[in-house]
Design a protein around this motif. Structure first.
Motif, PDB file in Angstrom:
ATOM      1  N   GLU B   9      41.206  40.976  42.156  1.00 40.16           N
ATOM      2  CA  GLU B   9      41.150  41.348  43.571  1.00 40.16           C
ATOM      3  C   GLU B   9      40.189  40.395  44.263  1.00 40.16           C
ATOM      4  O   GLU B   9      39.089  40.133  43.760  1.00 40.16           O
ATOM      5  CB  GLU B   9      40.649  42.788  43.691  1.00 40.16           C
ATOM      6  N   PHE B  10      40.600  39.821  45.379  1.00 40.57           N
ATOM      7  CA  PHE B  10      39.723  38.908  46.116  1.00 40.57           C
ATOM      8  C   PHE B  10      39.823  39.176  47.605  1.00 40.57           C
ATOM      9  O   PHE B  10      40.919  39.345  48.145  1.00 40.57           O
ATOM     10  CB  PHE B  10      40.097  37.446  45.824  1.00 40.57           C
ATOM     11  N   LYS B  11      38.646  39.240  48.243  1.00 38.99           N
ATOM     12  CA  LYS B  11      38.617  39.441  49.701  1.00 38.99           C
ATOM     13  C   LYS B  11      37.853  38.296  50.339  1.00 38.99           C
ATOM     14  O   LYS B  11      36.845  37.850  49.791  1.00 38.99           O
ATOM     15  CB  LYS B  11      37.912  40.758  50.048  1.00 38.99           C
ATOM     16  N   TYR B  12      38.328  37.802  51.482  1.00 44.04           N
ATOM     17  CA  TYR B  12      37.546  36.859  52.267  1.00 44.04           C
ATOM     18  C   TYR B  12      36.923  37.640  53.410  1.00 44.04           C
ATOM     19  O   TYR B  12      37.629  38.087  54.301  1.00 44.04           O
ATOM     20  CB  TYR B  12      38.418  35.710  52.785  1.00 44.04           C
ATOM     21  N   ARG B  13      35.566  37.785  53.364  1.00 46.54           N
ATOM     22  CA  ARG B  13      34.874  38.745  54.214  1.00 46.54           C
ATOM     23  C   ARG B  13      35.539  40.105  53.997  1.00 46.54           C
ATOM     24  O   ARG B  13      35.547  40.591  52.886  1.00 46.54           O
ATOM     25  CB  ARG B  13      34.850  38.272  55.657  1.00 46.54           C
ATOM     26  N   SER B  14      36.166  40.691  54.999  1.00 48.68           N
ATOM     27  CA  SER B  14      36.760  42.006  54.715  1.00 48.68           C
ATOM     28  C   SER B  14      38.285  41.923  54.596  1.00 48.68           C
ATOM     29  O   SER B  14      38.964  42.926  54.391  1.00 48.68           O
ATOM     30  CB  SER B  14      36.362  42.991  55.820  1.00 48.68           C
ATOM     31  N   PRO B  16      41.598  41.340  52.745  1.00 47.68           N
ATOM     32  CA  PRO B  16      42.083  41.208  51.363  1.00 47.68           C
ATOM     33  C   PRO B  16      43.041  40.018  51.235  1.00 47.68           C
ATOM     34  O   PRO B  16      43.938  39.851  52.055  1.00 47.68           O
ATOM     35  CB  PRO B  16      42.817  42.529  51.115  1.00 47.68           C
ATOM     36  N   ILE B  17      42.792  39.182  50.219  1.00 48.77           N
ATOM     37  CA  ILE B  17      43.658  38.016  49.973  1.00 48.77           C
ATOM     38  C   ILE B  17      44.515  38.274  48.733  1.00 48.77           C
ATOM     39  O   ILE B  17      45.716  38.040  48.743  1.00 48.77           O
ATOM     40  CB  ILE B  17      42.815  36.729  49.763  1.00 48.77           C
ATOM     41  N   LEU B  18      43.873  38.761  47.668  1.00 52.34           N
ATOM     42  CA  LEU B  18      44.611  39.087  46.437  1.00 52.34           C
ATOM     43  C   LEU B  18      44.320  40.530  46.052  1.00 52.34           C
ATOM     44  O   LEU B  18      43.188  41.002  46.190  1.00 52.34           O
ATOM     45  CB  LEU B  18      44.173  38.165  45.290  1.00 52.34           C
ATOM     46  N   ASP B  19      45.335  41.210  45.567  1.00 53.22           N
ATOM     47  CA  ASP B  19      45.146  42.616  45.205  1.00 53.22           C
ATOM     48  C   ASP B  19      45.957  42.947  43.955  1.00 53.22           C
ATOM     49  O   ASP B  19      47.173  42.675  43.907  1.00 53.22           O
ATOM     50  CB  ASP B  19      45.581  43.489  46.397  1.00 53.22           C
ATOM     51  N   GLU B  20      45.291  43.480  42.949  1.00 54.40           N
ATOM     52  CA  GLU B  20      45.929  43.926  41.704  1.00 54.40           C
ATOM     53  C   GLU B  20      46.846  42.869  41.102  1.00 54.40           C
ATOM     54  O   GLU B  20      47.997  43.151  40.751  1.00 54.40           O
ATOM     55  CB  GLU B  20      46.735  45.208  41.963  1.00 54.40           C
ATOM     56  N   GLY B  38      49.597  30.547  52.759  1.00 54.61           N
ATOM     57  CA  GLY B  38      48.598  31.566  53.077  1.00 54.61           C
ATOM     58  C   GLY B  38      48.744  32.858  52.294  1.00 54.61           C
ATOM     59  O   GLY B  38      48.048  33.835  52.577  1.00 54.61           O
ATOM     60  N   VAL B  39      49.603  32.869  51.283  1.00 52.60           N
ATOM     61  CA  VAL B  39      49.828  34.118  50.547  1.00 52.60           C
ATOM     62  C   VAL B  39      48.767  34.346  49.458  1.00 52.60           C
ATOM     63  O   VAL B  39      48.634  35.450  48.936  1.00 52.60           O
ATOM     64  CB  VAL B  39      51.264  34.126  49.968  1.00 52.60           C
ATOM     65  N   GLY B  40      48.003  33.281  49.152  1.00 49.39           N
ATOM     66  CA  GLY B  40      46.921  33.433  48.158  1.00 49.39           C
ATOM     67  C   GLY B  40      47.140  32.662  46.862  1.00 49.39           C
ATOM     68  O   GLY B  40      46.446  32.919  45.879  1.00 49.39           O
ATOM     69  N   LYS B  41      48.075  31.699  46.869  1.00 45.52           N
ATOM     70  CA  LYS B  41      48.369  30.937  45.637  1.00 45.52           C
ATOM     71  C   LYS B  41      47.141  30.121  45.185  1.00 45.52           C
ATOM     72  O   LYS B  41      46.731  30.198  44.025  1.00 45.52           O
ATOM     73  CB  LYS B  41      49.556  29.972  45.873  1.00 45.52           C
ATOM     74  N   THR B  42      46.591  29.346  46.127  1.00 44.22           N
ATOM     75  CA  THR B  42      45.425  28.522  45.792  1.00 44.22           C
ATOM     76  C   THR B  42      44.225  29.402  45.437  1.00 44.22           C
ATOM     77  O   THR B  42      43.486  29.118  44.488  1.00 44.22           O
ATOM     78  CB  THR B  42      45.078  27.606  46.989  1.00 44.22           C
ATOM     79  N   THR B  43      44.058  30.487  46.176  1.00 46.82           N
ATOM     80  CA  THR B  43      42.945  31.419  45.898  1.00 46.82           C
ATOM     81  C   THR B  43      43.055  31.953  44.470  1.00 46.82           C
ATOM     82  O   THR B  43      42.045  32.073  43.767  1.00 46.82           O
ATOM     83  CB  THR B  43      42.977  32.586  46.909  1.00 46.82           C
ATOM     84  N   LEU B  44      44.280  32.246  44.041  1.00 42.96           N
ATOM     85  CA  LEU B  44      44.480  32.767  42.690  1.00 42.96           C
ATOM     86  C   LEU B  44      44.030  31.738  41.648  1.00 42.96           C
ATOM     87  O   LEU B  44      43.315  32.083  40.692  1.00 42.96           O
ATOM     88  CB  LEU B  44      45.962  33.143  42.488  1.00 42.96           C
ATOM     89  N   ARG B 205      58.471  30.072  33.610  1.00 44.36           N
ATOM     90  CA  ARG B 205      58.445  31.370  34.294  1.00 44.36           C
ATOM     91  C   ARG B 205      57.925  31.221  35.710  1.00 44.36           C
ATOM     92  O   ARG B 205      57.332  30.197  36.065  1.00 44.36           O
ATOM     93  CB  ARG B 205      57.570  32.367  33.514  1.00 44.36           C
ATOM     94  N   PHE B 206      58.105  32.279  36.497  1.00 47.16           N
ATOM     95  CA  PHE B 206      57.757  32.225  37.925  1.00 47.16           C
ATOM     96  C   PHE B 206      57.017  33.498  38.326  1.00 47.16           C
ATOM     97  O   PHE B 206      57.344  34.589  37.857  1.00 47.16           O
ATOM     98  CB  PHE B 206      59.027  32.088  38.781  1.00 47.16           C
ATOM     99  N   ILE B 207      56.011  33.321  39.198  1.00 49.06           N
ATOM    100  CA  ILE B 207      55.331  34.485  39.780  1.00 49.06           C
ATOM    101  C   ILE B 207      55.464  34.345  41.285  1.00 49.06           C
ATOM    102  O   ILE B 207      55.040  33.330  41.853  1.00 49.06           O
ATOM    103  CB  ILE B 207      53.850  34.526  39.357  1.00 49.06           C
ATOM    104  N   LEU B 208      56.079  35.313  41.928  1.00 52.43           N
ATOM    105  CA  LEU B 208      56.247  35.257  43.383  1.00 52.43           C
ATOM    106  C   LEU B 208      55.248  36.192  44.048  1.00 52.43           C
ATOM    107  O   LEU B 208      55.213  37.392  43.740  1.00 52.43           O
ATOM    108  CB  LEU B 208      57.681  35.639  43.783  1.00 52.43           C
ATOM    109  N   LEU B 209      54.421  35.622  44.931  1.00 53.77           N
ATOM    110  CA  LEU B 209      53.416  36.418  45.626  1.00 53.77           C
ATOM    111  C   LEU B 209      53.901  36.783  47.024  1.00 53.77           C
ATOM    112  O   LEU B 209      54.534  35.964  47.706  1.00 53.77           O
ATOM    113  CB  LEU B 209      52.108  35.642  45.755  1.00 53.77           C
ATOM    114  N   LYS B 210      53.595  38.016  47.399  1.00 55.58           N
ATOM    115  CA  LYS B 210      53.859  38.435  48.775  1.00 55.58           C
ATOM    116  C   LYS B 210      52.695  39.301  49.233  1.00 55.58           C
ATOM    117  O   LYS B 210      52.335  40.270  48.547  1.00 55.58           O
ATOM    118  CB  LYS B 210      55.168  39.220  48.849  1.00 55.58           C
ATOM    119  N   GLU B 211      52.087  38.901  50.332  1.00 55.27           N
ATOM    120  CA  GLU B 211      50.941  39.628  50.904  1.00 55.27           C
ATOM    121  C   GLU B 211      49.859  39.895  49.855  1.00 55.27           C
ATOM    122  O   GLU B 211      49.314  40.997  49.757  1.00 55.27           O
ATOM    123  CB  GLU B 211      51.419  40.940  51.542  1.00 55.27           C
ATOM    124  N   GLY B 212      49.584  38.861  49.041  1.00 53.62           N
ATOM    125  CA  GLY B 212      48.482  38.945  48.078  1.00 53.62           C
ATOM    126  C   GLY B 212      48.788  39.722  46.817  1.00 53.62           C
ATOM    127  O   GLY B 212      47.910  39.905  45.980  1.00 53.62           O
TER     128      GLY B 212
END
Lengths: 366, 250
Positions: B9-14, B16-20, B38-44, B205-212
């Protein structure tokens, strides 16, 4: 060691004549040779610098004085020329190394003690001491020249205000997560504020105080005594050792913030400690000698141009080039219109400005 | 199992960028992380190698937890090729040699120089080895960055958009290099990608992120028009050309 299928990725255009590592080792040998050449040049210039001046001293007499044999020139060599030459070497090396480290950690080729406002904040401190603490209001009766009659207070205040300037930069940049851009912008703002402060102080100063302030801001190596040389060396050696110890961290930071972090470098910590130590180094020099511009900016650029950006060579190389430039400029300052001595800050600016423009144009052409 | 990411789980200030975010990667596997900007790929990726500290969750490489490790120790296990990298006044050789930094005590050893030289020679960069980074092309620069990450001797390779700004030939060359290196050395690679077709061709394999959050994960079978359409917000068709699925905007 990682394996790769050679036949798939080898560049088939031209096979390497020699292995890359052999080429690299030869490249490193050339850089080492450059450093050795600089050391020899520094030594030769040191002898020349002790020799020339209002009174020329024969080489033989310099050697006799330095090894402790009887000589008519011993007093001049040991009490006038040597502290000056040594101060030039130490101050030049300190300013250049401070500039090299600032340029690396802030990722800005314009970073130097002068452009980051440290010189201006020290000048403000000196002006404050001269006007409000009565440290500079005397005129020599015989020559009519202005004398800073309490140089210790001026030096201490210059140093204290340089640290105040540095603290402002650190606080402002910490508020913006210690980014290099924030540090540079904070430095520019601090420079402007202290410049305005000094101008305001000058407005309230009388003519003698004004002369004292202007005199102080002329960089002058001749003011430095043996004990001050000792202080400069005592601060330079551990600081230089720290910078050399962290040379690989600076190399990593040169490759970019994220790459450096990915290689295990705590970039924020490196930036804060690097800024504090390089500021301290330049604050000591400026407070003892006044403003000496361009050495901190030009010496690292010259070194980078000749031997590249590897900090293992850039840091000692900048120190040597800075020492050669400042000592050379001071020698010129003492001889160009002898017996008058031109402030060395004037010479470094006159030489450094065109040299910097030349490097800039040459760099862009490339 | 080579890498296990658990409940990040990662938040930038308040915000949420990544969740579970939880997934695992096997040895010799290339996994592409997909999703819009902006979905959080680099953050991950940054949370995996500790550049960013996740608010919650753990990252394990084998039986070791990266979460409790120093940056330097992480750098010995995870090689990272950033999306943005500066073209410093360093030569190609110096840039690759920098990858040995996590192992440097006082200075690089002859062995470090040999390892870097061998990597440069094997990647066909020998002729460029003494050139400054600013003098080489974008494709060559990307090869240098990958070479630098490889001389770190990592178990996990993280690459943030390794083919962005590259021409077709360099895209294929870089992706082939990654896949072959991963297979030959039994390591794992996690990539963030925008080019779905390039990802399909070179990833296991592939991981598709949506809204973190992870919206879908798995083999090529998860890349259906519905899933891609939902993640990217545009209708797409998935056609098969020469036995391989190709994503085409509808």
């Amino acid at each position: 060691m990682m394996k790769l299928s050679e036949e798939k990725f080898n560049n088939t255009n031209s096979a390497p004549v020699t292995r890359s590592s052999d080429r690299y080792l030869r490249y490193i040998a050339r850089k080492t040779l450059f450093l050795i050449s600089c050391i020899i040049l520094l030594f030769v210039m040191m002898i020349i610098s002790v020799s020339v001046g209002t009174l020329s001293i024969p080489m033989e007499e310099i050697v006799r004085s330095l090894v402790g044999l009887e000589s008519n020139y011993s007093n001049i060599v040991w009490h006038i020329r040597m502290p000056r030459v040594l101060a030039g070497i130490v101050a030049g090396a300190s300013l250049a190394v401070a500039g090299a480290v600032m340029q690396s950690i802030l990722k800005n080729p314009l970073a130097s003690p002068y452009t980051l406002g440290l010189s201006q904040s020290a000048a403000f401190g000196a002006a404050f001491a001269i006007i409000f603490l009565g440290a500079g209001s005397a005129i020599s009766g015989t020559t009519g020249t202005v004398i800073v009659n309490n140089p210790y207070i001026v030096t201490i205040m210059a140093f204290v205000w340089a640290l105040v300037g540095m603290t402002f930069i650190m606080i402002l940049s910490a508020m913006t997560r210690v980014s290099p851009e924030a540090m540079i912008l904070a430095g520019v703002a601090i420079a402007a504020i202290f410049q305005a402060g000094t101008t305001a102080l000058q407005f309230f100063a009388d003519s003698i105080q004004l002369s004292s302030i202007v005199y102080w801001t002329f960089g002058d190596i001749g003011r430095v005594t043996w004990s001050q040389c000792g202080v400069l060396i005592a601060i330079m050696i551990p600081t230089l050792a720290y910078f050399i110890y962290n040379r690989w961290n600076y190399n990593a930071m040169d490759a970019g913030e994220e790459t450096a972090r990915g290689l295990g470098v705590d970039t924020g910590r490196m930036r804060i400690i690097g800024m504090i130590l390089s500021s301290l180094l330049s604050a000591v020099v400026v407070s003892f000698m006044g403003i000496i511009g361009f050495i901190g900016l030009v010496a690292p650029h010259i070194t980078r141009r000749v031997i590249g950006g590897d900090h293992r060579f850039l840091i000692p190389g900048s120190a040597l080039i800075g020492a050669i430039l400042l000592m050379g400029s001071d020698t010129l300052a003492r001889t160009i219109i002898s017996p008058m001595v031109v402030p060395v800050g004037v010479i470094t600016a006159f030489l450094g400005g065109p040299l910097f423009i030349y490097l800039l144009v040459k760099g862009y052409k490339k | 199992m080579m890498l296990k990411v658990d409940d990040i789980e990662f938040k930038y200030r308040s915000t949420p960028i990544l969740d579970e975010v939880s997934f695992s990667v096997e040895a010799a596997e290339v996994v592409s992380i997909l999703g819009p900007n902006g979905v959080g790929k680099t953050t991950l990726l940054k949370c995996i190698n500790g550049i960013l500290k996740a608010k919650k969750g753990t990252v394990m490489v084998g039986k070791e937890s990266l979460t409790d490790m120093s940056r330097l120790e992480i750098a010995k296990r995870v090689g990272y090729v950033a999306q943005k990298s500066d073209t410093s006044m360093a030569t190609v050789f110096e840039s690759v040699l920098l990858g040995r930094k996590p192992y440097v005590r006082w200075d690089v050893t002859r062995e470090d120089v040999r390892v870097a030289g061998e990597m440069i020679d094997r990647l066909g960069l020998s002729d460029l080895s003494m050139k400054y980074i600013g003098e080489i092309s974008g494709g060559e620069f990307q090869m240098v960055q990958i070479a630098r990450a490889l001389v770190q001797d990592p178990k996990i390779l993280l690459l943030d958009e390794p083919t962005s700004n590259l021409d077709l030939s360099n895209q294929v060359r870089i992706m082939s290099l990654i896949k072959d290196t991963v297979e030959q050395n039994n390591i794992s690679a996690i990539l963030t990608m925008h080019d779905l077709n390039l990802a399909i061709r070179h990833s296991n394999r592939f991981i598709l992120l949506k809204e973190g959050r992870i919206y879908a994960a798995g083999g090529v079978e998860v890349l259906t028009p519905d899933v891609i359409g939902e993640v990217y917000g545009i209708p797409v068709c998935v056609e098969t050309i020469r036995g391989q699925p190709v994503v085409v905007p509808a």
